[in-house]
Write a protein that holds these residues in place. Structure first.
Motif, PDB file in Angstrom:
ATOM      1  N   ALA A 120       7.636   9.048  -7.945  1.00 50.18           N
ATOM      2  CA  ALA A 120       6.739   8.626  -7.275  1.00 50.18           C
ATOM      3  C   ALA A 120       5.325   9.282  -7.633  1.00 50.18           C
ATOM      4  O   ALA A 120       4.154   8.626  -7.689  1.00 50.18           O
ATOM      5  CB  ALA A 120       6.818   9.045  -5.738  1.00 50.18           C
ATOM      6  N   LEU A 121       5.310  10.519  -7.741  1.00 49.57           N
ATOM      7  CA  LEU A 121       4.170  11.332  -8.123  1.00 49.57           C
ATOM      8  C   LEU A 121       3.758  10.913  -9.412  1.00 49.57           C
ATOM      9  O   LEU A 121       2.525  10.667  -9.873  1.00 49.57           O
ATOM     10  CB  LEU A 121       4.455  12.720  -8.208  1.00 49.57           C
ATOM     11  N   ALA A 122       4.671  10.761 -10.342  1.00 52.02           N
ATOM     12  CA  ALA A 122       4.320  10.087 -11.949  1.00 52.02           C
ATOM     13  C   ALA A 122       3.890   8.925 -11.848  1.00 52.02           C
ATOM     14  O   ALA A 122       2.656   8.649 -12.721  1.00 52.02           O
ATOM     15  CB  ALA A 122       5.901  10.194 -12.658  1.00 52.02           C
ATOM     16  N   GLY A 123       4.008   7.899 -10.803  1.00 55.98           N
ATOM     17  CA  GLY A 123       3.441   6.598 -10.924  1.00 55.98           C
ATOM     18  C   GLY A 123       2.022   6.765 -10.643  1.00 55.98           C
ATOM     19  O   GLY A 123       1.340   6.005 -11.184  1.00 55.98           O
ATOM     20  N   VAL A 124       1.657   7.735  -9.691  1.00 55.80           N
ATOM     21  CA  VAL A 124       0.152   7.981  -9.256  1.00 55.80           C
ATOM     22  C   VAL A 124      -0.447   8.536 -10.553  1.00 55.80           C
ATOM     23  O   VAL A 124      -1.702   7.825 -10.891  1.00 55.80           O
ATOM     24  CB  VAL A 124       0.238   8.820  -8.071  1.00 55.80           C
ATOM     25  N   VAL A 125       0.121   9.363 -11.283  1.00 55.39           N
ATOM     26  CA  VAL A 125      -0.532  10.080 -12.339  1.00 55.39           C
ATOM     27  C   VAL A 125      -0.569   9.158 -13.619  1.00 55.39           C
ATOM     28  O   VAL A 125      -1.669   9.139 -14.142  1.00 55.39           O
ATOM     29  CB  VAL A 125       0.319  11.367 -12.810  1.00 55.39           C
ATOM     30  N   LEU A 183       2.859  25.933 -12.538  1.00 61.30           N
ATOM     31  CA  LEU A 183       3.321  24.490 -12.447  1.00 61.30           C
ATOM     32  C   LEU A 183       4.684  24.665 -12.087  1.00 61.30           C
ATOM     33  O   LEU A 183       5.648  25.174 -12.551  1.00 61.30           O
ATOM     34  CB  LEU A 183       3.088  23.957 -13.734  1.00 61.30           C
ATOM     35  N   SER A 184       5.054  23.820 -11.002  1.00 61.41           N
ATOM     36  CA  SER A 184       6.410  23.876 -10.536  1.00 61.41           C
ATOM     37  C   SER A 184       7.203  22.759 -11.540  1.00 61.41           C
ATOM     38  O   SER A 184       6.489  21.976 -12.424  1.00 61.41           O
ATOM     39  CB  SER A 184       6.390  23.153  -9.287  1.00 61.41           C
ATOM     40  N   GLY A 185       8.567  22.821 -11.318  1.00 64.46           N
ATOM     41  CA  GLY A 185       9.318  22.151 -12.090  1.00 64.46           C
ATOM     42  C   GLY A 185       9.007  20.574 -11.959  1.00 64.46           C
ATOM     43  O   GLY A 185       9.148  19.655 -12.979  1.00 64.46           O
ATOM     44  N   ASN A 186       8.754  20.109 -10.715  1.00 66.15           N
ATOM     45  CA  ASN A 186       8.421  18.844 -10.555  1.00 66.15           C
ATOM     46  C   ASN A 186       7.056  17.871 -11.069  1.00 66.15           C
ATOM     47  O   ASN A 186       6.973  16.986 -11.885  1.00 66.15           O
ATOM     48  CB  ASN A 186       8.311  18.512  -8.921  1.00 66.15           C
ATOM     49  N   LEU A 187       6.130  19.094 -11.166  1.00 59.18           N
ATOM     50  CA  LEU A 187       4.772  18.793 -11.728  1.00 59.18           C
ATOM     51  C   LEU A 187       5.084  18.837 -13.263  1.00 59.18           C
ATOM     52  O   LEU A 187       4.212  17.961 -13.885  1.00 59.18           O
ATOM     53  CB  LEU A 187       3.659  19.713 -11.317  1.00 59.18           C
ATOM     54  N   TYR A 188       5.817  19.809 -13.716  1.00 55.80           N
ATOM     55  CA  TYR A 188       5.809  19.919 -15.159  1.00 55.80           C
ATOM     56  C   TYR A 188       6.311  18.305 -15.665  1.00 55.80           C
ATOM     57  O   TYR A 188       5.887  17.826 -16.675  1.00 55.80           O
ATOM     58  CB  TYR A 188       6.746  20.870 -15.426  1.00 55.80           C
ATOM     59  N   THR A 189       7.434  17.887 -15.065  1.00 56.73           N
ATOM     60  CA  THR A 189       8.326  16.793 -15.402  1.00 56.73           C
ATOM     61  C   THR A 189       7.353  15.712 -15.044  1.00 56.73           C
ATOM     62  O   THR A 189       7.249  14.603 -15.989  1.00 56.73           O
ATOM     63  CB  THR A 189       9.361  16.658 -14.542  1.00 56.73           C
ATOM     64  N   THR A 190       6.443  15.603 -14.179  1.00 57.23           N
ATOM     65  CA  THR A 190       5.640  14.633 -13.934  1.00 57.23           C
ATOM     66  C   THR A 190       4.671  14.385 -15.194  1.00 57.23           C
ATOM     67  O   THR A 190       4.324  13.120 -15.576  1.00 57.23           O
ATOM     68  CB  THR A 190       4.856  15.009 -12.525  1.00 57.23           C
ATOM     69  N   VAL A 191       4.057  15.439 -15.647  1.00 54.24           N
ATOM     70  CA  VAL A 191       3.377  15.448 -16.790  1.00 54.24           C
ATOM     71  C   VAL A 191       4.027  14.938 -17.963  1.00 54.24           C
ATOM     72  O   VAL A 191       3.459  13.992 -18.745  1.00 54.24           O
ATOM     73  CB  VAL A 191       2.712  16.552 -16.949  1.00 54.24           C
ATOM     74  N   VAL A 192       5.251  15.312 -18.100  1.00 54.80           N
ATOM     75  CA  VAL A 192       6.025  14.701 -19.443  1.00 54.80           C
ATOM     76  C   VAL A 192       6.276  13.385 -19.023  1.00 54.80           C
ATOM     77  O   VAL A 192       6.077  12.547 -20.160  1.00 54.80           O
ATOM     78  CB  VAL A 192       7.430  15.602 -19.333  1.00 54.80           C
ATOM     79  N   ILE A 193       6.658  12.551 -18.110  1.00 54.55           N
ATOM     80  CA  ILE A 193       6.964  11.280 -17.779  1.00 54.55           C
ATOM     81  C   ILE A 193       5.606  10.655 -18.082  1.00 54.55           C
ATOM     82  O   ILE A 193       5.483   9.636 -18.670  1.00 54.55           O
ATOM     83  CB  ILE A 193       7.181  11.074 -16.473  1.00 54.55           C
ATOM     84  N   MET A 194       4.319  11.085 -17.540  1.00 51.60           N
ATOM     85  CA  MET A 194       2.819  10.481 -17.798  1.00 51.60           C
ATOM     86  C   MET A 194       2.750  10.459 -19.330  1.00 51.60           C
ATOM     87  O   MET A 194       2.373   9.258 -20.044  1.00 51.60           O
ATOM     88  CB  MET A 194       2.030  11.169 -17.141  1.00 51.60           C
ATOM     89  N   VAL A 195       3.178  11.640 -20.071  1.00 43.72           N
ATOM     90  CA  VAL A 195       2.792  11.493 -21.668  1.00 43.72           C
ATOM     91  C   VAL A 195       3.747  10.277 -22.208  1.00 43.72           C
ATOM     92  O   VAL A 195       3.293   9.480 -23.007  1.00 43.72           O
ATOM     93  CB  VAL A 195       2.929  12.807 -22.278  1.00 43.72           C
ATOM     94  N   ALA A 196       4.909  10.483 -22.000  1.00 44.86           N
ATOM     95  CA  ALA A 196       5.806   9.585 -22.467  1.00 44.86           C
ATOM     96  C   ALA A 196       5.624   8.038 -21.974  1.00 44.86           C
ATOM     97  O   ALA A 196       5.502   7.003 -23.037  1.00 44.86           O
ATOM     98  CB  ALA A 196       7.397   9.786 -21.782  1.00 44.86           C
ATOM     99  N   ALA A 197       5.054   7.478 -20.740  1.00 47.05           N
ATOM    100  CA  ALA A 197       5.012   6.332 -20.424  1.00 47.05           C
ATOM    101  C   ALA A 197       3.719   6.088 -21.314  1.00 47.05           C
ATOM    102  O   ALA A 197       3.535   4.736 -21.683  1.00 47.05           O
ATOM    103  CB  ALA A 197       4.366   6.350 -18.759  1.00 47.05           C
ATOM    104  N   SER A 198       2.497   6.747 -21.367  1.00 47.67           N
ATOM    105  CA  SER A 198       1.284   6.491 -21.913  1.00 47.67           C
ATOM    106  C   SER A 198       1.499   6.154 -23.471  1.00 47.67           C
ATOM    107  O   SER A 198       0.872   5.221 -24.021  1.00 47.67           O
ATOM    108  CB  SER A 198       0.255   7.645 -21.793  1.00 47.67           C
TER     109      SER A 198
END
Length: 431
Positions: free
Chosen positions: A328-333, A386-401
């Motif tokens: 959900a957070l990754a979708g926003v980012v 950076l928490s584990g959730n935020l770190y994974t969020t950034v990784v997903i954002m980079v991958a998606a972009s």
């Protein structure tokens, strides 16, 4: 006390153990490169049949056969088939240098100078808009100041190599919007390094309020260093390559490659990304008399290193920490990542290109994020900020972009207006 004979035996065993460890490490590197290259080219062929960019296939191939998916199967002496270790990452950096070196050859210093102000303006807005928008969105979601700044920084720098390869594949790298994307992405990368330097200092010191004069001084230093490298390259490299020393067959090509790595090394030594040095070297090489031979040679290098680079990018994607909250957070980012590049780079491009379609392509071409996002996220996670959730969020954002950009950019070029098609054909003839 052990006897000399037993000491020699122990030393012999230690030597053999060391050799075996070295051979095992080399084996993993060779197998990893072989698997990634085979998978990248097979998947590229598949997605080409689906009328998608080869870059997309190469990235997806890396994800599938990477160490966090099929490549993690223990098939080599009980160890994973694919290992993304420091050696593979260094090979990936060399591949990125080659990609930007080839891209630099598509722009002469005169053309770059002509697009200098537009490129810098778009590149700067491509850093500023995502950073502040990302920061305000993160704090609005209840994220603390320093983690919000880290996520915002991850949203800034464009991954130049992805857009460059897609444009090159489409034959549009020499177009006006293609050169504008390239110039803006280089400016974006240089400014992104400045932001990264400030944020890493904040992470290490815990100081979230650095002084404005300190930030301004750092920014001016980085811009000054890049300008010096660019000017020195454009002045010195053509003189070097036009020397009679490089008349024997293959000499000019080798000298150009050596210049590329030397200038990339100088950029890295000065604290910049080596890929901006590679771009400067490629642009400088256009002044050489043997430029046609060097371009032909560099295109062959690109055939090998480009798929390897994108497969390594995909292989680094680890989605094992994903859960509903993270997604959900990754979708926003991801939405912020896409919208801010379209607004920060696409809208101002309309002023310079006088064409909404081409300006939109600039915005799309700047969406992909890369190593800067992963570096700052890793630093934040290592420092415990950076928490584990935020770190994974950034990784997903980079991958998606990295996946969104080649798909969308190719789709944007699929329906080309007649006048743009004529311009494309003209650029191809000139090339």
């Amino acid at each position: 006390m052990p006897s000399p004979a037993s000491w020699n035996l122990t030393r012999g065993k230690g030597g053999r153990a060391g050799r075996l460890a070295a051979e095992s490490a080399i084996l993993h590197v060779l197998v990893t490169i072989g698997v990634l290259l085979f998978a990248a080219k097979l998947m590229a062929r598949l997605v080409n049949k689906m009328k998608q960019s080869a870059v997309l296939g190469e990235i997806v191939a890396g994800i599938i056969v990477g160490p966090f998916a099929l490549g993690g199967l223990p098939l080599i002496n009980g160890e994973p088939l694919v290992v993304i270790d420091e050696t593979i990452l260094h090979i990936g950096e060399i591949a990125a240098i080659v990609i930007l070196f080839v891209a630099g050859m598509q722009t002469t210093p005169r053309e770059f100078k002509k697009l200098g102000a537009p490129s810098f303006t778009i590149g700067a807005l491509g850093v500023v808009v995502p950073f502040f928008a990302g920061y305000f969105v993160m704090t609005a979601l209840g994220i603390e100041t320093l983690p919000a700044i880290i996520v915002a920084t991850a949203l800034t720098a464009t991954s130049i190599a992805i857009s460059v390869q897609v444009l090159n594949e489409l034959g549009r790298l020499g177009s006006r919007e293609g050169r504008l994307i390239l110039g803006a992405a280089v400016a974006d990368d240089v400014l992104g390094i400045a932001v990264l330097s400030v944020v890493l200092t904040m992470v290490n010191t815990g100081n979230v309020s650095p002084s404005v004069p300190d930030i301004t001084l750092l920014l001016l230093q980085i811009l000054g260093i890049y300008a010096a490298i660019l000017v020195a390259s454009v002045v010195l490299v053509p003189r070097l390559l036009n020397s009679r020393l490089w008349q024997p067959k293959g000499s000019a090509e080798v000298a150009a490659t050596a210049s590329c790595f030397a200038i990339s090394g100088a950029a890295a030594f000065a604290g910049l990304s080596p890929i901006v040095g590679a771009f400067a070297a490629g642009m400088a090489v256009t002044g050489a008399k043997a430029i046609d031979k060097i371009r032909e040679y560099a295109d062959k290098l690109d055939v090998l290193f480009a798929p390897l680079f994108f497969a390594i990018v995909g292989a680094r994607v680890d989605l094992r920490g994903a859960n509903l909250e993270v997604m959900a957070l990754a979708g926003v980012v991801i939405a912020v990542a896409v919208a801010t590049k379209l607004a920060g780079c696409g809208l101002p491009s309309m002023i310079f290109l006088k064409d909404r379609g081409k300006a939109m392509k600039v915005g799309i071409g700047m969406i992909s994020r890369g190593e800067v996002g992963l570096i700052v996220a890793a630093a934040g996670a290592s420092a415990g900020v950076l928490s584990g959730n935020l770190y994974t969020t950034v990784v997903i954002m980079v991958a998606a972009s990295t996946v969104i950009t080649p798909v969308w950019l190719k789709a944007a070029y699929r329906k080309v207006p007649p006048e743009e098609k004529e311009e494309q054909e003209k650029a191809a003839v000139e090339k």
